[in-house]
Design a protein around this motif. Structure first.
Motif: not given
Length: 385
Positions: A266, A273-274, A276, A296
């Protein structure tokens, strides 16, 4: 209309000579006696060896191919070193190989769409075309599939092989045989990407920078995913990823637990952002677990890599966060589109996956190179002129 060219081979002074002139302008001449059909075998007691095979017979719906390039896959290393992948076990000596391309030397009497001299990439999974899975278009799940180089079926790691014409795909003249042999691992990646359907700007992580992980990165980038983080234990593989344009990489340390690894992933991705989507291409339990925690909430794990038959996953944690799991097995209906994408440069420099090349006579040495970490191999290919 079907070709009117006579594809019946004839022998002249010990040579197998094919049509006087084919429609594509090729007229191969192969000295069968002086060029043995060398094949690479694996035994159930974890040994590999080369042995000469007879020249293959050409069935009515088959073609005989002079195999020009064959890649060594991680699955073949598994069969060699452990004797199995999941429930698939080596119980007798078999010929390995399933990532191949070559030139057609003979065509069967019922073949109409291929000619002697055509350059082809070999799709190794021969489905039955009769079961429910085949009828529904999911022929990669055919229970009767005969897959090259997977027990109990012999593979393509030999100089000459006969293969059903339906599973041979022409490659353009400007595509090398080396690239033609990469269509198989690229198809594995393509199938995984298609299963997950990443969209433009979707953040993803790819766990494992081996051939399949890097191929998945190429396909995901072409689909628009961004940013892309790639992880691996080996710095040289991450350096290769960097040279291919992937700037966000993470070298995994063996001492990290899954939460530390997830946090590091991360961190590399950035605060905006993380991940997806996570494409897991190693099959290692630690990598799978770390990928689950890096995602996420509501994210999706796409499992590509082959590992041990039974692997523990943090199912309850995943359930609380609605983490999805998608598995991806081989491919179906991928060859024409992947050949087109590779030929048009949409996937980038796919040949950058190839780090080592060996002549067919040195196939055993090529396998030894694959398992020697000091050789820094990613994709090793066997070639023949």
């Amino acid at each position: 209309m079907p070709s009117t060219i006579d594809n019946t081979p004839e022998k002249v002074n010990g040579l197998v000579k094919h049509p006087k002139k084919t429609a594509n302008g090729h007229a191969p001449l192969i000295d069968v006696k002086s060029r043995p059909n060398l094949a690479l075998w694996v035994t159930k007691d974890h040994k590999i060896y080369q042995k000469e095979e007879s020249y293959p017979a050409c069935g009515p719906e088959e073609c005989v191919i002079h195999v020009k390039a064959t890649g060594i896959c991680g699955s073949e290393i598994h069969f060699w070193k452990t004797g199995r992948i999941g429930d698939c076990c080596v119980t007798h000596d078999i010929i390995l190989g399933h990532e191949s391309s070559g030139q057609i030397l003979e065509v069967g009497s019922s073949v109409r769409d291929l000619q002697v001299g055509d350059r082809v990439s070999i799709e190794p999974g021969v489905a039955c075309w009769e079961c429910d899975m085949c009828v529904r278009g999911r022929y990669n799940l055919c229970p009767k599939v005969v897959f090259s180089g997977t027990p109990p079926s012999d593979g393509t790691m030999r100089r000459f092989v006969a293969h059903p014409a339906r599973f041979l795909h022409k490659i353009p003249d400007n595509m090398s045989y080396a690239t033609g042999a990469l269509i198989e691992p690229l198809s594995v990646a393509y199938n995984a990407i298609r299963r997950a359907s990443p969209y433009l700007g979707q953040p993803i992580v790819i766990c494992g920078a081996g051939p399949i992980g890097l191929a998945a990165a190429l396909c995901a980038r072409a689909a628009g995913a961004s940013p892309i983080v790639i992880t691996d234990l080996e710095q040289n593989r991450l350096d290769q990823a960097y040279s291919m344009g992937f700037r966000k990489t993470l070298k995994i340390e063996l001492g990290w637990d899954r939460l530390t690894t997830a946090a590091k992933i991360r961190e590399v991705m950035g605060t905006a952002c993380l991940p997806q989507l996570a494409f897991e291409a190693t099959g290692a339990a630690s990598s799978i677990n770390s990928a689950c925690y890096a995602l996420e909430d509501g994210g999706t794990l796409v499992q590509i890599g082959c590992g041990k038959p039974d692997i523990e996953i943090p199912l309850m944690s995943m359930g609380f966060r609605e983490i999805n799991i998608i598995t991806s097995f081989r491919y179906q209906q991928s060859w024409p589109v992947v050949i087109r994408l590779a030929a048009e440069g949409v996937l980038g420099d796919v040949d950058a996956l190839i780090t080592h090349t060996f002549p067919i006579e040195e196939t055993v040495d090529a396998f030894e190179t694959c398992v020697d970490r000091s050789q820094l191999a990613i994709k090793v290919q066997i070639v023949d002129e």
